[in-house]
Motif scaffolding. Structure first.
Motif, mmCIF file in Angstrom:
data_model
loop_
_atom_site.group_PDB
_atom_site.id
_atom_site.type_symbol
_atom_site.label_atom_id
_atom_site.label_comp_id
_atom_site.label_asym_id
_atom_site.label_seq_id
_atom_site.Cartn_x
_atom_site.Cartn_y
_atom_site.Cartn_z
ATOM 1 N N GLY A 240 0.779 -1.227 0.000
ATOM 2 C CA GLY A 240 0.000 0.000 0.000
ATOM 3 C C GLY A 240 0.815 1.284 0.000
ATOM 4 N N ILE A 241 2.093 1.191 -0.363
ATOM 5 C CA ILE A 241 2.929 2.399 -0.451
ATOM 6 C C ILE A 241 2.497 3.253 -1.647
ATOM 7 N N GLY A 242 2.193 2.591 -2.742
ATOM 8 C CA GLY A 242 1.773 3.287 -3.960
ATOM 9 C C GLY A 242 1.369 2.274 -5.010
ATOM 10 N N TRP A 243 1.052 2.757 -6.197
ATOM 11 C CA TRP A 243 0.720 1.844 -7.289
ATOM 12 C C TRP A 243 1.848 1.883 -8.314
ATOM 13 N N THR B 169 3.400 7.292 -5.306
ATOM 14 C CA THR B 169 2.682 7.481 -4.044
ATOM 15 C C THR B 169 1.786 8.715 -4.161
ATOM 16 N N PRO B 170 0.624 8.703 -3.520
ATOM 17 C CA PRO B 170 -0.239 9.892 -3.567
ATOM 18 C C PRO B 170 0.434 11.122 -2.964
ATOM 19 N N GLU B 171 1.284 10.894 -1.945
ATOM 20 C CA GLU B 171 1.895 12.018 -1.221
ATOM 21 C C GLU B 171 3.111 12.604 -1.936
ATOM 22 N N PHE B 172 3.977 11.738 -2.438
ATOM 23 C CA PHE B 172 5.295 12.174 -2.911
ATOM 24 C C PHE B 172 5.526 11.898 -4.401
ATOM 25 N N GLY B 173 4.476 11.470 -5.087
ATOM 26 C CA GLY B 173 4.669 11.071 -6.474
ATOM 27 C C GLY B 173 5.604 9.870 -6.545
ATOM 28 N N SER B 174 6.425 9.814 -7.588
ATOM 29 C CA SER B 174 7.342 8.668 -7.728
ATOM 30 C C SER B 174 8.744 8.987 -7.226
ATOM 31 N N TYR B 175 8.914 10.180 -6.639
ATOM 32 C CA TYR B 175 10.240 10.553 -6.138
ATOM 33 C C TYR B 175 10.470 9.952 -4.758
#
Length: 375
Positions: free
Chosen positions: A148-151, A160-166
């Motif tokens: 669940g960190i990101g897709w 990630t919703p919060e930090f994008g892919s960075y």
């Protein structure tokens, strides 16, 4: 302490030591992933830098006896430099990708994972662990997605919703049975900006990368750069960020949480000509703390030569001629010859014609002939 209480404790502690996101998942085998990895190998889409044992890449139980869970962590890194340097004519600069800014992220993440592991071990003395970052056996992105960190975006990055892919990723396998978190729904929708923008068409399908065409991979190889990619390299001397910078999910995302990740602008956007003749010692002193130095100076020097060709930097003709005649490495001699042909001019032509009579290496000779064919 109950496992759910322990989980909440760990989440709080992780925030206190500079872990920006944490997720938990089962230690079950990553069903279906092995077939995907096998297909990549069959198509020759893999980089060759990965763990060769596919079973270890998908089966946590082969890495830790009777595992129950995997803890996935993410640390956000900056996408913009606070201090900028501009390239000028005669002072052209290369660029390292954002994942090579600051201190080598492997060290940063291992430090956080070790702290997290030590904290849990204090609470549960008989717990067992194995942690890894990037070069470990498991596929970090597969773990992060399930935790669940990101897709997984179409650009093959975890978003990630919060930090994008960075974000940098790491994980700990353990025998503690934590409740798994829910995966995040894919938000890419019909967007294909990353695929459309890839300079070499390396993103062959959504979420499928042909690493052999990916500039990030190509900048890390040590031989001659294949002809078709040389001009696509631009001034990149390590890595490529194009598929991240065009992503709408990364718009406005720039986080400066970790001082050790802050880029030194002179190092991540270095002058090209001084790189050409650096000794190993000078290279290590200048770039050794960055992840982009892991393959040594040869790929960086070769890429710097190609970047000078990209700029058609006439002030580099003498330096490149010197390399073409004196460097002991055929790849550097030959790439310099190709670059001289691209830069052009009477001096470059004279130097190439002279080198044609002195060069003995067949591959370097071929590059000299290529250089002459441009004039």
């Amino acid at each position: 302490m109950k496992v759910e209480e322990l989980k909440q404790d760990i989440i709080q502690y992780s925030q206190s030591i500079g872990i920006d996101k944490i997720g938990f998942t089962t230690a079950n085998t990553f069903t279906g992933l092995k077939n995907i990895l096998m297909k990549q190998i069959e198509l020759n889409y893999h980089s060759g830098f990965e763990e060769p044992d596919l079973d270890k890449r998908v089966t946590p139980a082969l890495l830790l006896d009777k595992p129950q869970s995997i803890i996935s962590i993410a640390l956000a890194y900056p996408s913009k430099m606070r201090e900028r340097v501009a390239g000028k004519k005669g002072e052209r600069r290369g660029i390292f990708c954002r994942a090579s800014w600051g201190e080598d992220y492997h060290h940063i993440l291992r430090n956080r994972l070790q702290q997290l592991q030590d904290y849990i071990a204090e609470k549960v003395p008989d717990a067992r662990f194995k942690f890894m970052v990037d070069t470990g056996e498991l596929v970090d992105r597969a773990v992060a997605e399930r935790a669940g960190i990101g897709w997984t975006g179409k650009n093959c990055s975890i978003i990630t919703p919060e930090f994008g892919s960075y974000v940098y990723l790491g994980e700990i396998i353990t025998n503690i049975p934590f409740a798994p978190d829910k995966p995040i729904e894919d938000r890419c929708g019909t967007c294909t900006k990353c695929m459309d923008a890839c300079p070499t068409g390396a993103l062959v399908n959504p979420g499928q990368l042909n690493a052999q065409r990916c500039i990030a991979f190509l900048t890390q190889t040590k031989g001659f750069m294949p002809d078709e990619f040389r001009e696509e390299l631009g001034n990149r001397i390590y890595g490529c960020d194009t598929c991240q910078t065009v992503c709408p999910e990364n718009k406005g995302k720039d986080f400066h949480f970790h001082p050790e990740m802050e880029p030194n602008s002179e190092d991540v956007k270095p002058l090209l000509k001084p790189i050409l003749k650096m000794s190993n010692k000078e290279f290590k002193q200048r770039f050794g703390r960055m992840s982009g130095s892991w393959r040594g100076k040869k790929p960086i020097q070769r890429n710097a030569i190609l970047a000078l060709a990209h700029f058609k930097d006439e002030t580099a003709v003498d330096d490149l001629s010197d390399l073409m005649f004196t460097d002991p490495r055929p790849v550097i001699r030959g790439t310099s010859a190709w670059a001289l042909g691209k830069i052009g001019g009477e001096k470059a032509k004279q130097e190439l014609e002279k080198a044609l009579t002195t060069e003995k290496d067949p591959e370097a000779l071929e590059e000299i002939q290529k250089g002459l064919s441009f004039l």
